[in-house]
Scaffold this active site. Sequence first.
Site, PDB file in Angstrom:
ATOM      1  N   ASN A 207      -3.076 -10.183  62.926  1.00 49.27           N
ATOM      2  CA  ASN A 207      -2.083  -9.132  63.201  1.00 49.27           C
ATOM      3  C   ASN A 207      -1.293  -8.739  61.949  1.00 49.27           C
ATOM      4  O   ASN A 207      -0.813  -7.610  61.867  1.00 49.27           O
ATOM      5  CB  ASN A 207      -1.133  -9.648  64.294  1.00 49.27           C
ATOM      6  CG  ASN A 207       0.105  -8.799  64.416  1.00 49.27           C
ATOM      7  OD1 ASN A 207       0.072  -7.709  64.981  1.00 49.27           O
ATOM      8  ND2 ASN A 207       1.227  -9.270  63.862  1.00 49.27           N
TER       9      ASN A 207
ATOM     10  N   ALA B 296      -7.852   3.642  55.099  1.00 44.98           N
ATOM     11  CA  ALA B 296      -9.086   3.035  54.576  1.00 44.98           C
ATOM     12  C   ALA B 296      -9.154   1.559  54.948  1.00 44.98           C
ATOM     13  O   ALA B 296     -10.199   1.047  55.374  1.00 44.98           O
ATOM     14  CB  ALA B 296      -9.147   3.206  53.059  1.00 44.98           C
TER      15      ALA B 296
ATOM     16  N   SER C  42      -5.710  -0.122  63.640  1.00 38.31           N
ATOM     17  CA  SER C  42      -4.775   0.957  63.987  1.00 38.31           C
ATOM     18  C   SER C  42      -5.603   2.163  64.387  1.00 38.31           C
ATOM     19  O   SER C  42      -6.742   2.316  63.926  1.00 38.31           O
ATOM     20  CB  SER C  42      -3.926   1.317  62.761  1.00 38.31           C
ATOM     21  OG  SER C  42      -3.252   2.544  62.987  1.00 38.31           O
TER      22      SER C  42
ATOM     23  N   LYS D 120      -7.596  -0.012  57.473  1.00 38.08           N
ATOM     24  CA  LYS D 120      -7.735  -0.221  58.919  1.00 38.08           C
ATOM     25  C   LYS D 120      -9.124   0.186  59.398  1.00 38.08           C
ATOM     26  O   LYS D 120      -9.656  -0.390  60.354  1.00 38.08           O
ATOM     27  CB  LYS D 120      -6.637   0.529  59.669  1.00 38.08           C
ATOM     28  CG  LYS D 120      -5.238  -0.031  59.424  1.00 38.08           C
ATOM     29  CD  LYS D 120      -5.100  -1.485  59.911  1.00 38.08           C
ATOM     30  CE  LYS D 120      -3.670  -1.978  59.918  1.00 38.08           C
ATOM     31  NZ  LYS D 120      -3.540  -3.376  60.370  1.00 38.08           N
TER      32      LYS D 120
ATOM     33  N   TYR E 286      -3.835   2.861  53.803  1.00 39.28           N
ATOM     34  CA  TYR E 286      -3.684   2.243  55.134  1.00 39.28           C
ATOM     35  C   TYR E 286      -4.872   2.632  56.023  1.00 39.28           C
ATOM     36  O   TYR E 286      -5.487   1.766  56.659  1.00 39.28           O
ATOM     37  CB  TYR E 286      -2.361   2.698  55.752  1.00 39.28           C
ATOM     38  CG  TYR E 286      -2.005   2.024  57.063  1.00 39.28           C
ATOM     39  CD1 TYR E 286      -1.540   0.717  57.096  1.00 39.28           C
ATOM     40  CD2 TYR E 286      -2.128   2.703  58.269  1.00 39.28           C
ATOM     41  CE1 TYR E 286      -1.189   0.102  58.293  1.00 39.28           C
ATOM     42  CE2 TYR E 286      -1.783   2.100  59.477  1.00 39.28           C
ATOM     43  CZ  TYR E 286      -1.313   0.797  59.482  1.00 39.28           C
ATOM     44  OH  TYR E 286      -0.985   0.189  60.673  1.00 39.28           O
TER      45      TYR E 286
HETATM   46  N1  LIG Z   1       3.955  -0.526  64.744  1.00 39.80           N
HETATM   47  C1  LIG Z   1       2.979   0.329  64.925  1.00 39.80           C
HETATM   48  O1  LIG Z   1       3.200   1.458  65.411  1.00 39.80           O
HETATM   49  C2  LIG Z   1       1.542  -0.030  64.579  1.00 39.80           C
HETATM   50  C3  LIG Z   1       0.552   0.911  64.840  1.00 39.80           C
HETATM   51  C4  LIG Z   1      -0.773   0.616  64.541  1.00 39.80           C
HETATM   52  C5  LIG Z   1      -1.089  -0.620  63.994  1.00 39.80           C
HETATM   53  N2  LIG Z   1      -0.112  -1.520  63.740  1.00 39.80           N
HETATM   54  C6  LIG Z   1      -0.506  -2.806  63.156  1.00 39.80           C
HETATM   55  O2  LIG Z   1      -0.004  -3.866  63.943  1.00 39.80           O
HETATM   56  C7  LIG Z   1       0.232  -5.028  63.127  1.00 39.80           C
HETATM   57  C8  LIG Z   1       1.655  -5.513  63.353  1.00 39.80           C
HETATM   58  O3  LIG Z   1       2.542  -4.461  62.979  1.00 39.80           O
HETATM   59  P1  LIG Z   1       4.099  -4.425  63.303  1.00 39.80           P
HETATM   60  O4  LIG Z   1       4.409  -3.028  63.634  1.00 39.80           O
HETATM   61  O5  LIG Z   1       4.481  -5.525  64.202  1.00 39.80           O
HETATM   62  O6  LIG Z   1       4.633  -4.659  61.807  1.00 39.80           O
HETATM   63  P2  LIG Z   1       5.807  -5.535  61.233  1.00 39.80           P
HETATM   64  O7  LIG Z   1       6.044  -5.037  59.856  1.00 39.80           O
HETATM   65  O8  LIG Z   1       6.935  -5.565  62.195  1.00 39.80           O
HETATM   66  O9  LIG Z   1       5.129  -6.978  61.170  1.00 39.80           O
HETATM   67  C9  LIG Z   1       4.111  -7.292  60.265  1.00 39.80           C
HETATM   68  C10 LIG Z   1       4.161  -8.785  59.996  1.00 39.80           C
HETATM   69  O10 LIG Z   1       3.132  -9.111  59.053  1.00 39.80           O
HETATM   70  C11 LIG Z   1       3.692 -10.013  58.098  1.00 39.80           C
HETATM   71  N3  LIG Z   1       2.946  -9.961  56.840  1.00 39.80           N
HETATM   72  C12 LIG Z   1       2.881  -8.914  55.984  1.00 39.80           C
HETATM   73  N4  LIG Z   1       2.147  -9.247  54.912  1.00 39.80           N
HETATM   74  C13 LIG Z   1       1.743 -10.532  55.098  1.00 39.80           C
HETATM   75  C14 LIG Z   1       0.971 -11.438  54.327  1.00 39.80           C
HETATM   76  N5  LIG Z   1       0.471 -11.096  53.138  1.00 39.80           N
HETATM   77  N6  LIG Z   1       0.748 -12.675  54.827  1.00 39.80           N
HETATM   78  C15 LIG Z   1       1.259 -13.041  56.038  1.00 39.80           C
HETATM   79  N7  LIG Z   1       2.002 -12.222  56.804  1.00 39.80           N
HETATM   80  C16 LIG Z   1       2.252 -10.994  56.327  1.00 39.80           C
HETATM   81  C17 LIG Z   1       5.131  -9.561  57.947  1.00 39.80           C
HETATM   82  O11 LIG Z   1       5.952 -10.557  57.369  1.00 39.80           O
HETATM   83  C18 LIG Z   1       5.500  -9.212  59.380  1.00 39.80           C
HETATM   84  O12 LIG Z   1       5.995 -10.324  60.086  1.00 39.80           O
HETATM   85  C19 LIG Z   1      -0.032  -4.577  61.691  1.00 39.80           C
HETATM   86  O13 LIG Z   1      -1.341  -4.962  61.315  1.00 39.80           O
HETATM   87  C20 LIG Z   1       0.067  -3.061  61.766  1.00 39.80           C
HETATM   88  O14 LIG Z   1      -0.670  -2.422  60.752  1.00 39.80           O
HETATM   89  C21 LIG Z   1       1.208  -1.264  64.006  1.00 39.80           C
END
Ligand SMILES: NC(=O)c1ccc[n+]([C@@H]2O[C@H](COP(=O)([O-])OP(=O)(O)OC[C@H]3O[C@@H](n4cnc5c(N)ncnc54)[C@H](O)[C@@H]3O)[C@@H](O)[C@H]2O)c1
Length: 274
Positions: free
Chosen positions: A101, A170, A155, A172, A168
Site C-alpha cells: 500500500n 507510469a 491507482s 502505478k 505517478y
Molecule cells: N488517496 C487517494 O485518493 C489514492 C488514490 C489512488 C491510489 N492511492 C494509493 O493508495 C496508497 C495509500 O495512499 P494514501 O492516500 O493512504 O496515502 P498517504 O500518503 O496517506 O499514505 C502513504 C503511506 O505510505 C508511506 N510511505 C511512503 N513512502 C514510503 C517508503 N519509501 N517506505 C515505507 N512507507 C512509505 C507513508 O509514510 C504513508 O504512511 C498509495 O499507494 C496511493 O498511491 C491513493
Amino acid sequence: MADLTGKVALVTGAAKERGIGRAIALKLASLGADIVIADLCNDKSESDEMWGELNSRAKEIEALGRSALPVHVDITDEKAVADAISAIKEKFGRLDIVVNNAGAAFGMNLSFMMNPADWRKMIDINLTGTFLVSRAAAQWMVSLRNGGAIINISSWRGRYPYPFLGAYCAAKSGVIALTEVMALELASHKIRVNAVCPGKVDTDMERMAWKMKSDAFGKPVEKIIEEEIKKIPLGKIASPDTIAGVVAFLASDDGSYMTGQHIYVTGGMTLMNV
Ligand SMILES: NC(=O)c1ccc[n+]([C@@H]2O[C@H](COP(=O)([O-])OP(=O)(O)OC[C@H]3O[C@@H](n4cnc5c(N)ncnc54)[C@H](O)[C@@H]3O)[C@@H](O)[C@H]2O)c1
C-alpha cells in the site's frame, strides 16, 4: 463473512491515522489476521514520533484481540525490506497476506519539464518498492508452501492518465503490469496476486492534491472538493474503509478464484470522460 483467523498479513504504508493502509490493517485484523504494520513514517522527523505513530497503530490492532508487529522500513531499501521480513519470521514464523500500500505523489509537473531526480524517486517508491517487498515476501511464501495473497494498491491513474502526473501514472501502470506477471509466476504456488485501483479517497495524499489545485486555480478547497464530487457517479469521495473492504475480499477465500486482476474502486469514475 471472510475469515482470516491464523493468517499473518503485512501492510506497508499503514502508519498514518487517516491513511488507506491503516484502514486495511484494521479490517484484516477484524477478520482475524495478525498484522505487521510497516512504514517509513516520512512525515515524521523525530524517530520517537515515527515509533509513536507505528505503536499507535499496533495498539489499535491489539485492541481488536490480534497480535501486531510495528516495523520501521523504507520499502525502497532492499536491506531494510530483508530486515523487515526477518523480523516477521522471528515474531510469527509465517506470512500469508502482503498488501503493498505504501506510495507517494509529489513533484507534480509536466512530464517534459519534470526533474529526473523526482521521476526516479516516484518510480522508486511506487513501483520498485512494491517489487522489493513482493520479491522478498514471495521467496519466503513459496518456501512455506501455504499459498497466500499479494494485493498491490495501484491507482485508477495507472490506466486513466492525467497531466502533471507522468511519473505517478507510469509507476502505478507498472504496478498493474507487475501484478499480472507475478500472478502468472506464482499461480502454481497458490499465491494469488491482484491489484486494487482506488479513485479519490479522503486521505492526506488526496487532501494535498486538493490544496495544490486550490492554490493553482485560486479557488477555495471546498469548491475544489465540490467539483471533484461532480465527477464521481456515486456522488461522494471514498473513505479508506471502502478500499479496505475490497482488499479484504481479495485477501480471503472469497476471492480464491481471482488472480492477476486490477479492480477499480472509483465510484464509477472510469465510466466518465474525466
Ligand atoms: N488517496 C487517494 O485518493 C489514492 C488514490 C489512488 C491510489 N492511492 C494509493 O493508495 C496508497 C495509500 O495512499 P494514501 O492516500 O493512504 O496515502 P498517504 O500518503 O496517506 O499514505 C502513504 C503511506 O505510505 C508511506 N510511505 C511512503 N513512502 C514510503 C517508503 N519509501 N517506505 C515505507 N512507507 C512509505 C507513508 O509514510 C504513508 O504512511 C498509495 O499507494 C496511493 O498511491 C491513493
